[in-house]
Design a protein around this motif. Sequence first.
Motif, PDB file in Angstrom:
ATOM      1  N   GLU A  19       0.819  -1.208   0.000  1.00 50.84           N
ATOM      2  CA  GLU A  19       0.000   0.000   0.000  1.00 50.84           C
ATOM      3  C   GLU A  19       0.851   1.256   0.000  1.00 50.84           C
ATOM      4  O   GLU A  19       1.840   1.369   0.721  1.00 50.84           O
ATOM      5  CB  GLU A  19      -0.919   0.018   1.221  1.00 50.84           C
ATOM      6  N   GLY A  20       0.444   2.193  -0.830  1.00 46.64           N
ATOM      7  CA  GLY A  20       1.072   3.503  -0.898  1.00 46.64           C
ATOM      8  C   GLY A  20       0.007   4.520  -1.250  1.00 46.64           C
ATOM      9  O   GLY A  20      -1.187   4.252  -1.086  1.00 46.64           O
ATOM     10  N   PRO A  21       0.380   5.683  -1.760  1.00 46.62           N
ATOM     11  CA  PRO A  21      -0.612   6.678  -2.161  1.00 46.62           C
ATOM     12  C   PRO A  21      -1.588   6.083  -3.176  1.00 46.62           C
ATOM     13  O   PRO A  21      -1.160   5.541  -4.203  1.00 46.62           O
ATOM     14  CB  PRO A  21       0.238   7.792  -2.787  1.00 46.62           C
ATOM     15  N   PRO A  22      -2.895   6.150  -2.901  1.00 47.55           N
ATOM     16  CA  PRO A  22      -3.868   5.488  -3.774  1.00 47.55           C
ATOM     17  C   PRO A  22      -3.995   6.109  -5.157  1.00 47.55           C
ATOM     18  O   PRO A  22      -4.515   5.467  -6.071  1.00 47.55           O
ATOM     19  CB  PRO A  22      -5.182   5.622  -2.995  1.00 47.55           C
ATOM     20  N   GLU A  23      -3.505   7.338  -5.317  1.00 49.40           N
ATOM     21  CA  GLU A  23      -3.658   7.996  -6.616  1.00 49.40           C
ATOM     22  C   GLU A  23      -2.659   7.489  -7.661  1.00 49.40           C
ATOM     23  O   GLU A  23      -2.826   7.748  -8.854  1.00 49.40           O
ATOM     24  CB  GLU A  23      -3.528   9.517  -6.473  1.00 49.40           C
ATOM     25  N   ARG A  24      -1.629   6.756  -7.229  1.00 43.62           N
ATOM     26  CA  ARG A  24      -0.635   6.228  -8.160  1.00 43.62           C
ATOM     27  C   ARG A  24      -0.500   4.727  -7.951  1.00 43.62           C
ATOM     28  O   ARG A  24      -0.175   4.274  -6.852  1.00 43.62           O
ATOM     29  CB  ARG A  24       0.720   6.925  -7.966  1.00 43.62           C
ATOM     30  N   LEU A  25      -0.732   3.962  -9.022  1.00 41.85           N
ATOM     31  CA  LEU A  25      -0.727   2.504  -8.944  1.00 41.85           C
ATOM     32  C   LEU A  25       0.250   1.913  -9.969  1.00 41.85           C
ATOM     33  O   LEU A  25       0.158   2.207 -11.163  1.00 41.85           O
ATOM     34  CB  LEU A  25      -2.138   1.964  -9.212  1.00 41.85           C
ATOM     35  N   LEU A  26       1.178   1.102  -9.495  1.00 39.39           N
ATOM     36  CA  LEU A  26       2.103   0.364 -10.345  1.00 39.39           C
ATOM     37  C   LEU A  26       1.711  -1.106 -10.288  1.00 39.39           C
ATOM     38  O   LEU A  26       1.687  -1.707  -9.216  1.00 39.39           O
ATOM     39  CB  LEU A  26       3.541   0.547  -9.864  1.00 39.39           C
ATOM     40  N   ILE A  27       1.396  -1.690 -11.440  1.00 39.81           N
ATOM     41  CA  ILE A  27       0.985  -3.091 -11.515  1.00 39.81           C
ATOM     42  C   ILE A  27       2.067  -3.870 -12.249  1.00 39.81           C
ATOM     43  O   ILE A  27       2.406  -3.560 -13.386  1.00 39.81           O
ATOM     44  CB  ILE A  27      -0.361  -3.248 -12.243  1.00 39.81           C
ATOM     45  N   GLY A  28       2.609  -4.901 -11.590  1.00 43.60           N
ATOM     46  CA  GLY A  28       3.716  -5.655 -12.160  1.00 43.60           C
ATOM     47  C   GLY A  28       3.360  -7.093 -12.481  1.00 43.60           C
ATOM     48  O   GLY A  28       2.482  -7.698 -11.845  1.00 43.60           O
ATOM     49  N   PHE A  29       4.081  -7.647 -13.465  1.00 44.66           N
ATOM     50  CA  PHE A  29       3.872  -9.016 -13.931  1.00 44.66           C
ATOM     51  C   PHE A  29       5.216  -9.744 -13.952  1.00 44.66           C
ATOM     52  O   PHE A  29       6.155  -9.312 -14.622  1.00 44.66           O
ATOM     53  CB  PHE A  29       3.253  -9.010 -15.326  1.00 44.66           C
ATOM     54  N   GLY A 101     -10.107   3.952  -8.351  1.00 42.58           N
ATOM     55  CA  GLY A 101      -9.871   5.057  -9.261  1.00 42.58           C
ATOM     56  C   GLY A 101      -8.564   5.781  -9.129  1.00 42.58           C
ATOM     57  O   GLY A 101      -8.548   7.006  -8.928  1.00 42.58           O
ATOM     58  N   PRO A 102      -7.416   5.083  -9.229  1.00 42.41           N
ATOM     59  CA  PRO A 102      -6.132   5.804  -9.190  1.00 42.41           C
ATOM     60  C   PRO A 102      -6.025   6.766 -10.365  1.00 42.41           C
ATOM     61  O   PRO A 102      -6.541   6.504 -11.451  1.00 42.41           O
ATOM     62  CB  PRO A 102      -5.096   4.685  -9.301  1.00 42.41           C
ATOM     63  N   GLU A 103      -5.369   7.892 -10.122  1.00 44.54           N
ATOM     64  CA  GLU A 103      -5.199   8.882 -11.185  1.00 44.54           C
ATOM     65  C   GLU A 103      -4.179   8.434 -12.219  1.00 44.54           C
ATOM     66  O   GLU A 103      -4.287   8.770 -13.399  1.00 44.54           O
ATOM     67  CB  GLU A 103      -4.769  10.216 -10.569  1.00 44.54           C
TER      68      GLU A 103
END
Length: 204
Positions: A19-29, A101-103
């Motif tokens: 968990e971090g700032p909800p407005e920025r999301l990094l999704i990894g594979f 809804g991350p920005e």
Amino acid sequence: MLTTHTIAATVHGRFVVNEGPPERLLIGFHGYGETAEIHIEELLKIRGIDQWTVASVQALHPFYSGRTQNVVASWMTRLDRELAIADNIAYVRGVIERFHGPEKIVFAGFSQGTAMAYRAATDFGRAAGLIALGGDVPPDVADNIPPVLIARGSRDDWYTQEKLEKDLKFLRTITRVKTCVFDGGHEWTDEFRAAAADFLASVA
């Protein structure tokens, strides 16, 4: 006479979140024969990653790894390839829906997971960026790609310089591209992580 049929089935996927700032999301594979935990450990070493919520998605096809018998996973094989791609895209859509809804969303992939990062970004359509380490653009991806950081190790025998140049020739016709060719093989290095940190800061 033998005939082959396919049928949709429900399989539960798993993903690990820091968990971090909800407005920025990094999704990894992750890569072939890895896990979501292995992948997120590498992502969390990137400078400034505390400014992002990080999700590492595990492939839907687990198997036991050689002598260690650890459970690892693969994204797909050539068998029923188109159906596997559709299943994986639907899976990633479900993961994204779990976040509110991350920005900004950035997708990242290593090795086999790079193809998933490209597919996920293309399907999502509004990604802020894409980080591709040690893997090529899959043939089913043709457009709708966000700005990309594409990286390889100078001694990588799998994602070769030839493959990199082929990808760059295509990507530069449709999006902005940054490259990182670092001293190393098919792996994560501090040099790559520094480039990834700068890229994430530029799209944050």
